[in-house]
Enzyme design. Structure first.
Site, PDB file in Angstrom:
ATOM      1  CB  THR A  34     -27.593  23.217   8.438  1.00  0.00           C
ATOM      2  OG1 THR A  34     -28.262  22.002   8.129  1.00  0.00           O
ATOM      3  CG2 THR A  34     -26.987  23.135   9.832  1.00  0.00           C
ATOM      4  N   GLY A  55     -23.798  22.909   7.139  1.00  0.00           N
ATOM      5  CA  GLY A  55     -23.078  22.275   8.248  1.00  0.00           C
ATOM      6  C   GLY A  55     -21.566  22.427   8.172  1.00  0.00           C
ATOM      7  CG  ASP A  60     -23.361  20.835  11.802  1.00  0.00           C
ATOM      8  OD1 ASP A  60     -24.536  20.847  11.390  1.00  0.00           O
ATOM      9  OD2 ASP A  60     -22.475  20.091  11.329  1.00  0.00           O
ATOM     10  CG  ASP A  80     -24.798   8.602   5.550  1.00  0.00           C
ATOM     11  OD1 ASP A  80     -24.814   7.422   5.979  1.00  0.00           O
ATOM     12  OD2 ASP A  80     -24.414   8.898   4.412  1.00  0.00           O
ATOM     13  CG  HIS A  87     -19.353  18.990   9.107  1.00  0.00           C
ATOM     14  ND1 HIS A  87     -19.592  18.243   7.977  1.00  0.00           N
ATOM     15  CD2 HIS A  87     -20.543  19.134   9.709  1.00  0.00           C
ATOM     16  CE1 HIS A  87     -20.871  17.943   7.915  1.00  0.00           C
ATOM     17  NE2 HIS A  87     -21.469  18.465   8.959  1.00  0.00           N
ATOM     18  CG  ASP A  90     -17.866  21.825  13.163  1.00  0.00           C
ATOM     19  OD1 ASP A  90     -17.043  22.136  14.051  1.00  0.00           O
ATOM     20  OD2 ASP A  90     -17.768  22.220  11.979  1.00  0.00           O
ATOM     21  NE  ARG A  96     -18.335  18.288  23.705  1.00  0.00           N
ATOM     22  CZ  ARG A  96     -17.748  17.791  22.595  1.00  0.00           C
ATOM     23  NH1 ARG A  96     -17.671  16.489  22.413  1.00  0.00           N
ATOM     24  NH2 ARG A  96     -17.235  18.592  21.681  1.00  0.00           N
TER      25      ARG A  96
END
Length: 124
Positions: A34, A55, A60, A80, A87, A90, A96
């Site tokens: 990114t 991101g 992302d 973090d 976001h 995202d 996933r």
């Protein structure tokens, strides 16, 4: 091999330091990142990095598209967990996708060490 590298703001320094420690391995692979993370890695390590948007601006999701198209072999995403991310949906989608497509995903230095050690030992 193709690696995606991403880090939340508070983790960018740790990711850069990790890549510097494992420079020889990362230098042998194509790197995607990114925006800001990629800029820092390229600037501070001298490695060539294909940068996408940041991101929150869709980076992302761009990395997720690479995962869905089987164009990424591992993801190093230093997250973090103590700071809310605007976001987050995202981020969750990318996590996933890594599960759906069976792509190793390191979200901290401990798992990153396990993943990079696998590749250093010739894992494919």
């Amino acid at each position: 091999m193709k690696f995606a590298i991403i880090a939340h703001d508070q983790k960018k320094e740790a990711l850069v330091r990790f890549i510097q420690l494992h420079y020889d391995e990362f230098s042998q692979h194509t790197l995607y990142a990114t925006g800001t993370t990629g800029l820092r890695v390229a600037t501070e390590t001298g490695l060539s990095v294909r940068r996408f948007k940041s991101g929150p601006l869709g980076g992302d999701q761009e990395i997720g598209a690479l995962v869905a198209n089987k164009e990424v072999d591992a993801i190093f995403f230093f997250r973090d967990p103590l700071t809310a991310q605007p976001h987050e949906p995202d981020v969750s989608a990318l996590l996933r996708l890594s599960d759906v497509y069976d792509v190793p995903l390191a979200t901290n230095e401990g798992t990153a060490l396990a993943v990079i050690s696998y590749f250093e030992q010739g894992g494919q």
